[in-house]
Design a protein around this motif. Sequence first.
Motif, PDB file in Angstrom:
ATOM      1  N   SER A 128       0.823  -1.202   0.000  1.00  0.00           N
ATOM      2  CA  SER A 128       0.000   0.000   0.000  1.00  0.00           C
ATOM      3  C   SER A 128       0.864   1.262   0.000  1.00  0.00           C
ATOM      4  O   SER A 128       0.593   2.210  -0.744  1.00  0.00           O
ATOM      5  N   MET A 129       1.919   1.270   0.818  1.00  0.00           N
ATOM      6  CA  MET A 129       2.822   2.424   0.842  1.00  0.00           C
ATOM      7  C   MET A 129       3.511   2.604  -0.504  1.00  0.00           C
ATOM      8  O   MET A 129       3.649   3.728  -0.991  1.00  0.00           O
ATOM      9  N   GLY A 130       3.941   1.507  -1.100  1.00  0.00           N
ATOM     10  CA  GLY A 130       4.582   1.590  -2.408  1.00  0.00           C
ATOM     11  C   GLY A 130       3.650   2.154  -3.458  1.00  0.00           C
ATOM     12  O   GLY A 130       4.056   2.958  -4.297  1.00  0.00           O
ATOM     13  N   SER A 131       2.391   1.750  -3.415  1.00  0.00           N
ATOM     14  CA  SER A 131       1.409   2.285  -4.361  1.00  0.00           C
ATOM     15  C   SER A 131       1.209   3.770  -4.149  1.00  0.00           C
ATOM     16  O   SER A 131       1.061   4.530  -5.105  1.00  0.00           O
ATOM     17  N   GLY A 132       1.214   4.202  -2.895  1.00  0.00           N
ATOM     18  CA  GLY A 132       1.092   5.627  -2.599  1.00  0.00           C
ATOM     19  C   GLY A 132       2.270   6.418  -3.117  1.00  0.00           C
ATOM     20  O   GLY A 132       2.115   7.522  -3.646  1.00  0.00           O
ATOM     21  N   VAL A 133       3.454   5.854  -2.996  1.00  0.00           N
ATOM     22  CA  VAL A 133       4.654   6.523  -3.511  1.00  0.00           C
ATOM     23  C   VAL A 133       4.572   6.653  -5.022  1.00  0.00           C
ATOM     24  O   VAL A 133       4.802   7.728  -5.586  1.00  0.00           O
ATOM     25  N   SER A 134       4.230   5.571  -5.702  1.00  0.00           N
ATOM     26  CA  SER A 134       4.194   5.617  -7.164  1.00  0.00           C
ATOM     27  C   SER A 134       3.111   6.576  -7.654  1.00  0.00           C
ATOM     28  O   SER A 134       3.261   7.196  -8.699  1.00  0.00           O
ATOM     29  N   ALA A 135       2.034   6.720  -6.896  1.00  0.00           N
ATOM     30  CA  ALA A 135       0.954   7.619  -7.300  1.00  0.00           C
ATOM     31  C   ALA A 135       1.301   9.078  -7.070  1.00  0.00           C
ATOM     32  O   ALA A 135       0.818   9.950  -7.783  1.00  0.00           O
ATOM     33  N   SER A 136       2.156   9.368  -6.101  1.00  0.00           N
ATOM     34  CA  SER A 136       2.394  10.760  -5.758  1.00  0.00           C
ATOM     35  C   SER A 136       3.742  11.317  -6.191  1.00  0.00           C
ATOM     36  O   SER A 136       3.902  12.519  -6.287  1.00  0.00           O
ATOM     37  N   VAL A 137       4.698  10.458  -6.470  1.00  0.00           N
ATOM     38  CA  VAL A 137       6.046  10.946  -6.770  1.00  0.00           C
ATOM     39  C   VAL A 137       6.145  11.557  -8.152  1.00  0.00           C
ATOM     40  O   VAL A 137       6.632  12.661  -8.326  1.00  0.00           O
ATOM     41  N   GLN A 138       5.685  10.852  -9.146  1.00  0.00           N
ATOM     42  CA  GLN A 138       5.911  11.326 -10.510  1.00  0.00           C
ATOM     43  C   GLN A 138       4.916  10.662 -11.452  1.00  0.00           C
ATOM     44  O   GLN A 138       4.705   9.459 -11.401  1.00  0.00           O
ATOM     45  N   ALA A 139       4.337  11.460 -12.320  1.00  0.00           N
ATOM     46  CA  ALA A 139       3.427  10.903 -13.323  1.00  0.00           C
ATOM     47  C   ALA A 139       4.198   9.980 -14.249  1.00  0.00           C
ATOM     48  O   ALA A 139       5.344  10.234 -14.599  1.00  0.00           O
ATOM     49  N   GLY A 140       3.580   8.875 -14.625  1.00  0.00           N
ATOM     50  CA  GLY A 140       4.207   7.954 -15.558  1.00  0.00           C
ATOM     51  C   GLY A 140       5.066   6.882 -14.924  1.00  0.00           C
ATOM     52  O   GLY A 140       5.597   6.033 -15.615  1.00  0.00           O
ATOM     53  N   VAL A 141       5.220   6.884 -13.599  1.00  0.00           N
ATOM     54  CA  VAL A 141       6.032   5.863 -12.942  1.00  0.00           C
ATOM     55  C   VAL A 141       5.328   4.519 -12.988  1.00  0.00           C
ATOM     56  O   VAL A 141       5.946   3.483 -13.141  1.00  0.00           O
ATOM     57  N   GLY A 142       4.017   4.537 -12.851  1.00  0.00           N
ATOM     58  CA  GLY A 142       3.241   3.304 -12.895  1.00  0.00           C
ATOM     59  C   GLY A 142       3.110   2.659 -11.533  1.00  0.00           C
ATOM     60  O   GLY A 142       3.614   3.156 -10.533  1.00  0.00           O
ATOM     61  N   ASP A 143       2.417   1.542 -11.509  1.00  0.00           N
ATOM     62  CA  ASP A 143       2.177   0.820 -10.267  1.00  0.00           C
ATOM     63  C   ASP A 143       3.436   0.129  -9.771  1.00  0.00           C
ATOM     64  O   ASP A 143       4.309  -0.244 -10.544  1.00  0.00           O
ATOM     65  N   VAL A 144       3.493  -0.082  -8.485  1.00  0.00           N
ATOM     66  CA  VAL A 144       4.584  -0.830  -7.873  1.00  0.00           C
ATOM     67  C   VAL A 144       4.505  -2.273  -8.343  1.00  0.00           C
ATOM     68  O   VAL A 144       3.428  -2.868  -8.369  1.00  0.00           O
ATOM     69  N   GLU A 145       5.624  -2.840  -8.715  1.00  0.00           N
ATOM     70  CA  GLU A 145       5.676  -4.245  -9.098  1.00  0.00           C
ATOM     71  C   GLU A 145       6.290  -5.083  -7.994  1.00  0.00           C
ATOM     72  O   GLU A 145       5.804  -6.159  -7.695  1.00  0.00           O
ATOM     73  N   GLN A 146       7.395  -4.585  -7.395  1.00  0.00           N
ATOM     74  CA  GLN A 146       8.035  -5.306  -6.306  1.00  0.00           C
ATOM     75  C   GLN A 146       8.665  -4.332  -5.335  1.00  0.00           C
ATOM     76  O   GLN A 146       9.098  -3.246  -5.718  1.00  0.00           O
ATOM     77  N   ILE A 147       8.712  -4.752  -4.084  1.00  0.00           N
ATOM     78  CA  ILE A 147       9.403  -4.011  -3.031  1.00  0.00           C
ATOM     79  C   ILE A 147      10.348  -5.007  -2.374  1.00  0.00           C
ATOM     80  O   ILE A 147       9.973  -6.154  -2.107  1.00  0.00           O
ATOM     81  N   ILE A 148      11.573  -4.567  -2.098  1.00  0.00           N
ATOM     82  CA  ILE A 148      12.550  -5.438  -1.439  1.00  0.00           C
ATOM     83  C   ILE A 148      12.998  -4.754  -0.158  1.00  0.00           C
ATOM     84  O   ILE A 148      13.410  -3.593  -0.171  1.00  0.00           O
ATOM     85  N   VAL A 149      12.929  -5.482   0.948  1.00  0.00           N
ATOM     86  CA  VAL A 149      13.390  -4.993   2.238  1.00  0.00           C
ATOM     87  C   VAL A 149      14.591  -5.832   2.637  1.00  0.00           C
ATOM     88  O   VAL A 149      14.498  -7.061   2.716  1.00  0.00           O
ATOM     89  N   GLN A 150      15.715  -5.164   2.863  1.00  0.00           N
ATOM     90  CA  GLN A 150      16.930  -5.869   3.263  1.00  0.00           C
ATOM     91  C   GLN A 150      17.043  -5.841   4.777  1.00  0.00           C
ATOM     92  O   GLN A 150      17.043  -4.774   5.386  1.00  0.00           O
ATOM     93  N   CYS A 151      17.127  -7.020   5.370  1.00  0.00           N
ATOM     94  CA  CYS A 151      17.279  -7.168   6.825  1.00  0.00           C
ATOM     95  C   CYS A 151      18.637  -7.816   7.100  1.00  0.00           C
ATOM     96  O   CYS A 151      19.266  -8.335   6.191  1.00  0.00           O
ATOM     97  N   ALA A 152      19.057  -7.804   8.339  1.00  0.00           N
ATOM     98  CA  ALA A 152      20.351  -8.398   8.694  1.00  0.00           C
ATOM     99  C   ALA A 152      20.408  -9.881   8.344  1.00  0.00           C
ATOM    100  O   ALA A 152      21.447 -10.381   7.920  1.00  0.00           O
ATOM    101  N   GLY A 153      19.283 -10.591   8.489  1.00  0.00           N
ATOM    102  CA  GLY A 153      19.289 -12.034   8.261  1.00  0.00           C
ATOM    103  C   GLY A 153      18.761 -12.485   6.925  1.00  0.00           C
ATOM    104  O   GLY A 153      18.738 -13.675   6.634  1.00  0.00           O
TER     105      GLY A 153
END
Length: 137
Positions: free
Chosen positions: A61-86
């Motif tokens: 949901s946050m990724g979709s909000g970013v893509s909708a508000s940051v810049q026209a033409g970016v499109g929908d979020v396809e993937q999000i990657i979170v890097q953790c220690a493990g």
Amino acid sequence: MSHPVPAQTQDLDWLLADFAARVPGTTGAILATSDGVLRHRHSLDGVPAERLSAIVTGLCSMGSGVSASVQAGVGDVEQIIVQCAGGLLFVAKAGENGVLGVLTTKNADPGLIGYEIGLLVRSVHGHLGTPARTPGL
């Protein structure tokens, strides 16, 4: 409070298990509704699976909000990657109202995991989606 996954929803658990068996470094996977309800899982049970469902839907949901508000033409979020220690957490939209979360080891190849998630989502897009919940049910 923990809610068990009904038996009729276990039909796609095999798909997540197959993904984990085929893709090196995968340690767990869940499929949730876009409002956070756990539908399918592999290698995660109970509260951890439910928490991961809430986390991946929130990230999506946050990724979709970013893509909708940051810049026209970016499109929908396809993937999000979170890097953790493990390890890594991959999040992807999966069909209508569906969100896929995949956990990996820290040594997993993020390019390979991301590619395989993309293939999985595209190849079974219609089956990964989850119907919208009906009020009052």
